[in-house]
Design a protein around this motif. Sequence first.
Motif, PDB file in Angstrom:
ATOM      1  N   LEU A   1      34.584  38.165  32.842  1.00  0.00           N
ATOM      2  CA  LEU A   1      33.169  38.207  33.200  1.00  0.00           C
ATOM      3  C   LEU A   1      32.946  38.098  34.701  1.00  0.00           C
ATOM      4  O   LEU A   1      32.017  38.676  35.249  1.00  0.00           O
ATOM      5  N   CYS A   2      33.813  37.353  35.391  1.00  0.00           N
ATOM      6  CA  CYS A   2      33.573  37.135  36.820  1.00  0.00           C
ATOM      7  C   CYS A   2      34.063  38.291  37.684  1.00  0.00           C
ATOM      8  O   CYS A   2      33.925  38.250  38.898  1.00  0.00           O
ATOM      9  N   GLN A   3      34.634  39.305  37.051  1.00  0.00           N
ATOM     10  CA  GLN A   3      35.069  40.459  37.834  1.00  0.00           C
ATOM     11  C   GLN A   3      33.893  41.191  38.465  1.00  0.00           C
ATOM     12  O   GLN A   3      34.090  41.992  39.367  1.00  0.00           O
ATOM     13  N   SER A   4      32.670  40.897  37.998  1.00  0.00           N
ATOM     14  CA  SER A   4      31.521  41.539  38.624  1.00  0.00           C
ATOM     15  C   SER A   4      31.402  41.141  40.093  1.00  0.00           C
ATOM     16  O   SER A   4      30.889  41.892  40.894  1.00  0.00           O
ATOM     17  N   PHE A   5      31.878  39.950  40.452  1.00  0.00           N
ATOM     18  CA  PHE A   5      31.852  39.592  41.885  1.00  0.00           C
ATOM     19  C   PHE A   5      33.227  39.235  42.445  1.00  0.00           C
ATOM     20  O   PHE A   5      33.413  39.141  43.655  1.00  0.00           O
ATOM     21  N   ALA A   6      34.209  39.027  41.566  1.00  0.00           N
ATOM     22  CA  ALA A   6      35.585  38.775  42.016  1.00  0.00           C
ATOM     23  C   ALA A   6      36.485  39.751  41.250  1.00  0.00           C
ATOM     24  O   ALA A   6      37.106  39.373  40.257  1.00  0.00           O
TER      25      ALA A   6
ATOM     26  N   SER B   1      41.236  32.031  41.407  1.00  0.00           N
ATOM     27  CA  SER B   1      39.930  31.401  41.245  1.00  0.00           C
ATOM     28  C   SER B   1      38.852  32.424  41.586  1.00  0.00           C
ATOM     29  O   SER B   1      39.036  33.243  42.480  1.00  0.00           O
ATOM     30  N   CYS B   2      37.743  32.356  40.829  1.00  0.00           N
ATOM     31  CA  CYS B   2      36.635  33.277  41.147  1.00  0.00           C
ATOM     32  C   CYS B   2      35.687  32.552  42.085  1.00  0.00           C
ATOM     33  O   CYS B   2      35.927  32.501  43.281  1.00  0.00           O
ATOM     34  N   GLY B   3      34.662  31.940  41.562  1.00  0.00           N
ATOM     35  CA  GLY B   3      33.775  31.174  42.425  1.00  0.00           C
ATOM     36  C   GLY B   3      33.042  30.098  41.652  1.00  0.00           C
ATOM     37  O   GLY B   3      32.400  29.233  42.225  1.00  0.00           O
ATOM     38  N   CYS B   4      33.167  30.117  40.316  1.00  0.00           N
ATOM     39  CA  CYS B   4      32.314  29.209  39.546  1.00  0.00           C
ATOM     40  C   CYS B   4      33.061  28.055  38.893  1.00  0.00           C
ATOM     41  O   CYS B   4      32.594  27.494  37.911  1.00  0.00           O
ATOM     42  N   PHE B   5      34.215  27.702  39.462  1.00  0.00           N
ATOM     43  CA  PHE B   5      34.984  26.550  38.971  1.00  0.00           C
ATOM     44  C   PHE B   5      34.150  25.273  38.975  1.00  0.00           C
ATOM     45  O   PHE B   5      33.352  25.040  39.870  1.00  0.00           O
TER      46      PHE B   5
END
Length: 420
Positions: free
Chosen positions: A199-204, A285-289
């Motif tokens: 899901l976080c591939q939209s920004f990472a 890591s993406c950004g929402c940890f």
Amino acid sequence: LKIVVEKPPIPVSYGPAFEGERVRKEDTFIEFGGQKTPAFEWVRMMEASEVEDEKVEIIGTDWCSRYEQGGRMPLGIIVNVAGKKMQKDFEPVIERQIHTFINEAEGLWHIGQRDINWIRISKKAKQAGISLEHLGLIIMSMTKARFRSIVDRVEVLLYVDEKDVLELREEARKEYRKRDLRLASLVDEEVEEFYSCLLCQSFAPKHVCVITPERPGLCGAFTWLDAKAAYEIEPTGGNQPVQKGELIDPVYGRYSGVDEYVKKHSGGEIETINLYSIMENPMTSCGCFECIVAVVPEANGVLIVNRGYSGMTPIGMKFSTIAGMIGGGVQTPGFMGVGVNYITSRKFLKGDGGIKRIVWMPKELKERIKENFQKRAEEEGVPDLLQKIADETVCEDVECLIDYLSQVGHPALEMEPIIK
Ligand code: SF4
Ligand code: ZN
């Protein structure tokens, strides 16, 4: 074709915009639970013949006038579901969504879960015409809408007599305990497959979360069961099965199937990851940890800082500064984003020495994980580990941290070097 409208038939606005809205005490018309009245919420899988679809029933003496008076009421929420694709394991996944379903209604507020739930209905929502039936209607219609691929029938029973609630709460508690035991017995080695979250591939765009029973997604929103249920619900969605392949390294948590999957879905960028290490090829890591784990070389250990802690850490950086360095889907050995529940997993940094490496955590984080951490500390043979871990009331710089660790005899000081 069944058309499902994702809004319950209620007299107030509904949608994610209201999720963060609080209902303060002075604005409350009536509340349930919150340790003030007995309450619980419980989703049960049943046979199709046992569920009367779309039924909402309130069970209790004189419930209507008691509701109209406002104040407080006991409340037992039982949601019976049936469906061909429903599994016992999905009960807690659906149950946790009750929180969102209720909060998305304007003027309704929900926190907690299971038998520590707490619901408030605001005076304004009451004036707009929100009744007790609406509460059940929200849960019924949203369970049907959001879980339509696994749930065919839903009924909601609301119990409001204290005697009933207390009795049924005992039954629910037995079920919660059974679930916890089942969850605890789910280990990475035993399951057929892991799940990904993309899901976080939209920004990472290169970031892949690999979610295992013993390592939840780093944002805290996806456990292995959640990811599994999400895949059943939407087979082409953001959660996909990951074949484990061969277990190459049980200590570091390296699987051939995971490597293949991550390489493919990071666009060839990431060759290999270790599920249980921060030092050697850690997960990206993406950004929402929820938390960041960071190595503290001088202390031969790691610190953990949670989102929401705005103070300084002993490595001279705040959460926000570290977060800015490690996001975006790259591997940064020595730094890693994690979900809170991973900290008390038996697989937490297993490759690097496990929880005995933790030297510093903010007090609020210690408090939050206290119970499970204690169990793990005992398993590791260091029952007073939590007290040996420093927090901001002890120190915010590294010299003072080292002093404290040697003074209390923290086990990390005796371990093999964390930086090889
Ligand atoms: Fe999915 Fe959460 Fe991981 Fe993002 S951080 S990829 S939402 S599990
Ligand atoms: Zn993310």
